[in-house]
Scaffold this active site. Structure first.
Site, PDB file in Angstrom:
ATOM      1  N   GLN A  72       0.810  -1.211   0.000  1.00 15.19           N
ATOM      2  CA  GLN A  72       0.000   0.000   0.000  1.00 15.19           C
ATOM      3  C   GLN A  72       0.850   1.271   0.000  1.00 15.19           C
ATOM      4  O   GLN A  72       2.047   1.246   0.296  1.00 15.19           O
ATOM      5  CB  GLN A  72      -0.932   0.010   1.215  1.00 15.19           C
ATOM      6  CG  GLN A  72      -2.017  -1.050   1.129  1.00 15.19           C
ATOM      7  CD  GLN A  72      -3.131  -0.810   2.119  1.00 15.19           C
ATOM      8  OE1 GLN A  72      -3.206  -1.473   3.139  1.00 15.19           O
ATOM      9  NE2 GLN A  72      -4.009   0.119   1.811  1.00 15.19           N
ATOM     10  N   HIS A  73       0.203   2.364  -0.339  1.00 16.20           N
ATOM     11  CA  HIS A  73       0.684   3.739  -0.151  1.00 16.20           C
ATOM     12  C   HIS A  73       1.719   4.217  -1.172  1.00 16.20           C
ATOM     13  O   HIS A  73       1.954   5.411  -1.276  1.00 16.20           O
ATOM     14  CB  HIS A  73       1.284   3.959   1.246  1.00 16.20           C
ATOM     15  CG  HIS A  73       0.507   3.382   2.371  1.00 16.20           C
ATOM     16  ND1 HIS A  73      -0.861   3.477   2.448  1.00 16.20           N
ATOM     17  CD2 HIS A  73       0.917   2.700   3.471  1.00 16.20           C
ATOM     18  CE1 HIS A  73      -1.260   2.871   3.567  1.00 16.20           C
ATOM     19  NE2 HIS A  73      -0.214   2.391   4.188  1.00 16.20           N
ATOM     20  N   ASP A 259      -2.460  -4.885   0.410  1.00 17.00           N
ATOM     21  CA  ASP A 259      -1.945  -6.183   0.853  1.00 17.00           C
ATOM     22  C   ASP A 259      -2.589  -6.687   2.141  1.00 17.00           C
ATOM     23  O   ASP A 259      -2.872  -7.891   2.273  1.00 17.00           O
ATOM     24  CB  ASP A 259      -0.425  -6.146   0.991  1.00 17.00           C
ATOM     25  CG  ASP A 259       0.099  -4.987   1.823  1.00 17.00           C
ATOM     26  OD1 ASP A 259      -0.697  -4.198   2.371  1.00 17.00           O
ATOM     27  OD2 ASP A 259       1.340  -4.863   1.921  1.00 17.00           O
TER      28      ASP A 259
END
Length: 489
Positions: A72-73, A259
């Site tokens: 992520q991110h 995830d």
């Protein structure tokens, strides 16, 4: 007739592909490829690894649907030609820590929590966009779209990309994502389930528009959010992967997930279930049907992969703690565990504060690791090994307490990730958490969750795939966590 689906886990370290029976979840074949190290990575490496992992898994010719779960991110910035503007900044890149602090000061913690379910820290995409705006204004001015790692990979898999490297070209309006990954950007509201344009513009300094909406001058495209049981699209052409393998026309591509939402779906978590995941980083996450608002910012109120909420706490240091201390002692994880079990619970007062790469929870990006309580009796290999295992787990026990503090009930606690296979980690977890710890059979649960979503898209029904577990009985040793908390105050 057996229907096959594929799930992808594009993590920080590697890409895993699992091909499964859509009805039973039985593994048919698997593949894997490595990613480069670092916190700033050219996304092309992820695309190459996806191709290699698909080839290692025997291809997608007989697969009906695929979904990608990803770290992520990460900030994937694209120009108008579909090219990556600069290397992607990953979740564990902390150069945007000052930008995060500025953004919190501008609106206040409570406003951020109310609008996004989180308080900005260096990990989140929005803070990386602010960093890009301030540190690399020329690059910021070239940005035509912002995607997350799994969004970008799904876009490439569907045939899009730079004109000279894709079948369908740089159609930025084809970018799509899901609610779980969007909720980690710091410009999406998981309660109203929509983007917050003012927060995006506050981050990058330019207005956004959602892919597929009416074009407007000088706007930056963000992916549209697709429902978890819907497809991003169906491949209209055969797409050649970097390995030379083809993704065939007619293949359905699911929305994908972040995830941790992928792991929750792969584990079949429901209300009352909380998982502690021991990867390079550590996470504590559960599933709840109620909104999660934590004004302290410790718990982020993400969306999950089914329409519920995924309260989550993330640490930067988990299995890496065992790697660092194991390297110092010249042993692998198994031997480190054997050493750790030679020392008593609490390591006779030796405490490792495991902030080797700074820390996200608590928000201490510039912190370093510390070793406290060294005496002639504790300065040996078994005590240091024990302190490493306890330090890693105590940090996550604080995360579990924070999740419970938001009102989430913990009926079952599951321990997953590579480090969960270590006997010492399991033993110490039952002592530090003070409750029964369930250990699911080893598996790639993020990839499994993506495959389960792909089966949902293919059949119209979310399948039930059973996962066997073993139980480590509770063996409470509250003094271990007490001495850790005293060292980290």
């Amino acid at each position: 007739m057996t229907q096959l689906v594929a799930g992808v886990d594009s993590s920080t370290q590697s890409c895993k592909v699992t091909v499964r029976d859509a009805a039973t979840g039985a593994v048919v074949r698997e593949g894997r490829a490595s990613h480069p190290d670092g916190t700033s990575v050219d996304p092309r490496h992820w695309w190459d690894a996806l191709g290699a992992a698909v080839a290692d898994a025997g291809g997608l010719d007989d697969v009906g649907a695929v979904a990608i779960a990803g770290q992520q991110h990460g900030m994937v910035a694209l120009d108008a030609d579909g090219r990556v503007v600069r290397d992607a900044l990953l979740w564990n890149d902390v150069r945007s820590a000052d930008a995060a602090a500025q953004m919190v000061d501008e609106l206040g913690r409570e406003s951020w929590v109310e609008r996004t379910g989180l308080v900005p820290v260096a990990s989140f995409t929005g803070t990386k966009l602010r960093w890009l705006r301030d540190a690399e204004p020329d690059n910021a001015g070239r940005v035509a779209a912002v995607a997350l790692p799994h969004d970008w990979l799904s876009w490439r898999l569907r045939g899009y990309g730079p004109a000279d490297d894709s079948a369908l070209g740089p159609d930025l309006d084809a970018l799509a994502t899901d609610a779980s990954d969007a909720s980690g950007t710091a410009y999406w509201d998981p309660v109203r389930r929509e983007y917050d344009p003012e927060l995006f513009e506050r981050a990058l300094g330019r207005p956004m528009r959602v892919a597929g909406s009416e074009p407007a001058a000088d706007t930056v495209v963000v992916p549209r959010v697709v429902a978890h049981d819907e497809a991003m699209g169906t491949l209209t052409v055969d797409v050649t992967l970097p390995s030379g393998r083809a993704a065939p026309a007619g293949l359905l591509v699911g929305a994908g997930l972040g995830d941790n939402a992928g792991a929750a779906l792969g584990l079949g978590l429901g209300p009352g279930d909380v998982a502690v995941s021991l990867g390079t980083s550590g996470t504590v996450f559960g599933v709840t049907g109620t909104d999660v608002l934590d004004p302290s910012g410790t718990v982020a109120g993400f969306a999950d992969g089914t329409g519920s909420r995924l309260p989550i706490v993330t640490t930067l240091n988990a299995a890496r703690v065992l790697e660092v201390i194991g390297g110092l002692l010249g042993v692998d994880h198994d031997a480190l565990g054997e050493l750790a079990l030679q020392a008593p619970a609490g390591a006779d007062g030796l405490v490792l504060v495991p902030y080797f790469v700074g820390e996200r929870t608590p928000n201490r990006p510039d912190a370093t690791a510390s070793l406290l309580g060294m005496t002639p009796g504790t300065t040996d290999r078994p005590h240091l090994a024990r302190a490493a295992v306890e330090g890693m787990l105590c940090a996550l026990a604080d995360g579990l307490a924070a999740v419970e503090g938001t009102g989430v009930t913990v009926s079952r606690l599951l321990l997953i990730g590579g480090a969960a296979r270590n006997e010492a980690v399991r033993t110490v977890a039952a002592q530090v958490f003070g409750r029964d710890v369930l250990i699911p059979e080893p598996g790639e649960y993020v990839a499994s969750g993506a495959a389960r979503q792909a089966a949902w898209v293919l059949t119209g029904t979310l399948p039930t795939w059973d996962a066997a577990t073993t139980t480590v009985p509770a063996d409470p040793h509250p003094e271990v966590l007490e001495q850790y908390r005293a060292a980290t105050r």
